[in-house]
Write a protein that holds these residues in place. Sequence first.
Motif, PDB file in Angstrom:
ATOM      1  N   ARG A   1       0.750  -6.411   8.364  1.00  0.00           N
ATOM      2  CA  ARG A   1       0.734  -7.305   6.873  1.00  0.00           C
ATOM      3  C   ARG A   1       0.860  -6.223   5.725  1.00  0.00           C
ATOM      4  O   ARG A   1       1.177  -6.335   4.643  1.00  0.00           O
ATOM      5  N   LEU A   2       0.527  -4.766   5.967  1.00  0.00           N
ATOM      6  CA  LEU A   2       1.232  -3.963   5.499  1.00  0.00           C
ATOM      7  C   LEU A   2       2.226  -3.214   4.837  1.00  0.00           C
ATOM      8  O   LEU A   2       3.449  -3.462   6.445  1.00  0.00           O
ATOM      9  N   ARG A   3       2.944  -3.110   3.796  1.00  0.00           N
ATOM     10  CA  ARG A   3       3.866  -2.652   3.291  1.00  0.00           C
ATOM     11  C   ARG A   3       3.893  -1.391   2.839  1.00  0.00           C
ATOM     12  O   ARG A   3       3.623  -1.217   1.717  1.00  0.00           O
ATOM     13  N   VAL A   4       3.953  -0.260   3.700  1.00  0.00           N
ATOM     14  CA  VAL A   4       4.051   1.393   3.291  1.00  0.00           C
ATOM     15  C   VAL A   4       4.654   2.155   2.760  1.00  0.00           C
ATOM     16  O   VAL A   4       5.914   1.625   3.458  1.00  0.00           O
ATOM     17  N   GLN A   5       4.154   2.483   1.279  1.00  0.00           N
ATOM     18  CA  GLN A   5       5.300   3.663   0.667  1.00  0.00           C
ATOM     19  C   GLN A   5       4.580   4.690   1.041  1.00  0.00           C
ATOM     20  O   GLN A   5       3.572   4.174   0.317  1.00  0.00           O
ATOM     21  N   HIS A   6       5.724   5.847   1.309  1.00  0.00           N
ATOM     22  CA  HIS A   6       4.854   7.319   1.383  1.00  0.00           C
ATOM     23  C   HIS A   6       5.754   7.786  -0.201  1.00  0.00           C
ATOM     24  O   HIS A   6       6.226   7.761  -0.202  1.00  0.00           O
ATOM     25  N   LEU A   7       4.980   7.845  -0.775  1.00  0.00           N
ATOM     26  CA  LEU A   7       5.249   8.306  -2.251  1.00  0.00           C
ATOM     27  C   LEU A   7       5.512  10.229  -1.879  1.00  0.00           C
ATOM     28  O   LEU A   7       4.625  10.876  -1.469  1.00  0.00           O
TER      29      LEU A   7
ATOM     30  N   GLU B   1       2.149  16.400 -12.911  1.00  0.00           N
ATOM     31  CA  GLU B   1       3.100  15.817 -14.184  1.00  0.00           C
ATOM     32  C   GLU B   1       3.513  14.695 -12.684  1.00  0.00           C
ATOM     33  O   GLU B   1       4.012  13.816 -12.837  1.00  0.00           O
ATOM     34  N   ASP B   2       4.240  15.290 -11.615  1.00  0.00           N
ATOM     35  CA  ASP B   2       5.098  14.665 -10.966  1.00  0.00           C
ATOM     36  C   ASP B   2       3.860  14.278  -9.856  1.00  0.00           C
ATOM     37  O   ASP B   2       4.788  12.581  -9.474  1.00  0.00           O
ATOM     38  N   PHE B   3       2.739  13.829  -9.843  1.00  0.00           N
ATOM     39  CA  PHE B   3       2.523  13.517  -8.911  1.00  0.00           C
ATOM     40  C   PHE B   3       0.960  12.293  -9.634  1.00  0.00           C
ATOM     41  O   PHE B   3       1.517  11.120  -9.025  1.00  0.00           O
TER      42      PHE B   3
ATOM     43  N   ASP C   1     -14.266  13.989  -9.134  1.00  0.00           N
ATOM     44  CA  ASP C   1     -14.735  13.713 -10.410  1.00  0.00           C
ATOM     45  C   ASP C   1     -13.117  14.291 -11.959  1.00  0.00           C
ATOM     46  O   ASP C   1     -13.131  12.577 -12.165  1.00  0.00           O
ATOM     47  N   ASP C   2     -12.255  14.722 -11.180  1.00  0.00           N
ATOM     48  CA  ASP C   2     -11.436  14.733 -12.773  1.00  0.00           C
ATOM     49  C   ASP C   2     -10.191  14.206 -12.030  1.00  0.00           C
ATOM     50  O   ASP C   2      -9.921  13.660 -12.876  1.00  0.00           O
ATOM     51  N   LEU C   3     -10.357  13.820 -10.650  1.00  0.00           N
ATOM     52  CA  LEU C   3      -9.144  12.951 -10.430  1.00  0.00           C
ATOM     53  C   LEU C   3      -9.494  12.063 -11.459  1.00  0.00           C
ATOM     54  O   LEU C   3      -8.336  11.213 -11.458  1.00  0.00           O
ATOM     55  N   ALA C   4     -10.776  11.032 -11.070  1.00  0.00           N
ATOM     56  CA  ALA C   4     -11.103   9.949 -11.480  1.00  0.00           C
ATOM     57  C   ALA C   4     -10.826   9.294 -12.333  1.00  0.00           C
ATOM     58  O   ALA C   4     -10.345   8.641 -13.420  1.00  0.00           O
ATOM     59  N   TYR C   5     -10.971  10.309 -13.607  1.00  0.00           N
ATOM     60  CA  TYR C   5     -10.895  10.918 -15.557  1.00  0.00           C
ATOM     61  C   TYR C   5      -9.338  10.559 -15.398  1.00  0.00           C
ATOM     62  O   TYR C   5      -8.726   9.513 -16.308  1.00  0.00           O
ATOM     63  N   PHE C   6      -8.507  11.683 -14.463  1.00  0.00           N
ATOM     64  CA  PHE C   6      -7.000  11.482 -14.524  1.00  0.00           C
ATOM     65  C   PHE C   6      -6.488   9.768 -14.260  1.00  0.00           C
ATOM     66  O   PHE C   6      -5.939   9.763 -15.787  1.00  0.00           O
ATOM     67  N   LEU C   7      -6.715   9.646 -13.432  1.00  0.00           N
ATOM     68  CA  LEU C   7      -6.100   7.826 -13.249  1.00  0.00           C
ATOM     69  C   LEU C   7      -6.381   7.537 -14.526  1.00  0.00           C
ATOM     70  O   LEU C   7      -5.526   6.545 -14.972  1.00  0.00           O
TER      71      LEU C   7
ATOM     72  N   ILE D   1       0.999  -1.025   0.111  1.00  0.00           N
ATOM     73  CA  ILE D   1       0.360   0.133  -0.571  1.00  0.00           C
ATOM     74  C   ILE D   1       1.181   1.197  -0.879  1.00  0.00           C
ATOM     75  O   ILE D   1       2.371   1.079   0.302  1.00  0.00           O
ATOM     76  N   SER D   2       0.660   2.594  -0.778  1.00  0.00           N
ATOM     77  CA  SER D   2       0.957   3.778  -0.279  1.00  0.00           C
ATOM     78  C   SER D   2       0.240   4.555   0.066  1.00  0.00           C
ATOM     79  O   SER D   2      -0.924   4.464   0.364  1.00  0.00           O
ATOM     80  N   THR D   3       0.757   5.784   0.439  1.00  0.00           N
ATOM     81  CA  THR D   3       0.105   6.957   0.726  1.00  0.00           C
ATOM     82  C   THR D   3       0.732   8.570  -0.248  1.00  0.00           C
ATOM     83  O   THR D   3       1.819   8.723  -0.720  1.00  0.00           O
ATOM     84  N   ILE D   4      -0.193   9.127  -0.537  1.00  0.00           N
ATOM     85  CA  ILE D   4       0.354  10.122  -1.046  1.00  0.00           C
ATOM     86  C   ILE D   4      -0.610  11.321  -1.361  1.00  0.00           C
ATOM     87  O   ILE D   4      -1.403  11.098  -0.341  1.00  0.00           O
ATOM     88  N   GLY D   5       0.045  12.797  -1.323  1.00  0.00           N
ATOM     89  CA  GLY D   5      -0.640  14.193  -1.370  1.00  0.00           C
ATOM     90  C   GLY D   5      -0.017  14.415  -2.113  1.00  0.00           C
ATOM     91  O   GLY D   5       0.694  14.707  -2.831  1.00  0.00           O
ATOM     92  N   PHE D   6      -1.628  15.431  -2.826  1.00  0.00           N
ATOM     93  CA  PHE D   6      -1.026  15.978  -3.692  1.00  0.00           C
ATOM     94  C   PHE D   6      -1.068  17.834  -3.745  1.00  0.00           C
ATOM     95  O   PHE D   6      -0.366  18.548  -4.455  1.00  0.00           O
ATOM     96  N   THR D   7      -1.054  18.125  -2.679  1.00  0.00           N
ATOM     97  CA  THR D   7      -0.716  19.534  -2.228  1.00  0.00           C
ATOM     98  C   THR D   7       0.946  19.780  -3.025  1.00  0.00           C
ATOM     99  O   THR D   7       1.936  18.735  -2.642  1.00  0.00           O
TER     100      THR D   7
END
Length: 148
Positions: free
Chosen positions: A142-148, A17-19, A49-55, A6-12
Amino acid sequence: MEHVRISTIGFTKTSAEDFFGRLLKAGVKKVVDVRLHNTSQLAGFAKADDLAYFLKKIGGISYTHQPLLAPTDVILKAFKRDNGDWSRYEGQFLALMTERKIESRLSPEMLDGACLLCSEDTPHHCHRRLVCEYLNDHWGGRLRVQHL
């Protein structure tokens, strides 16, 4: 015991492009939005809605909003009112996860290949890190966490 990635990410404080590049490089299969409010105009490219589309278009990544893993308005407003008292916020959010019994409402397999999304640029003072730590404590590491 099989581990779950599992990973985590923030968008601010990041460009689109980087995100999206970080998500693709990490091999994320689905983004789980753990924000309470996911439609703010301030979110830019991360508005639901925009994020779902872009992903989907950029990486074939699925999107879901999971408010079960978000703090309440009361906790968020208290954090702002108390000038960002992290230890108080952390205690309140941990108590909320316990009350909600998130560990029994989700399974490790549901989060395999997922990336928890929130707005904070780093995980240090963000509830997405607390969610991962809480679940890992309850799921026997059980979780192997990577913070992006």
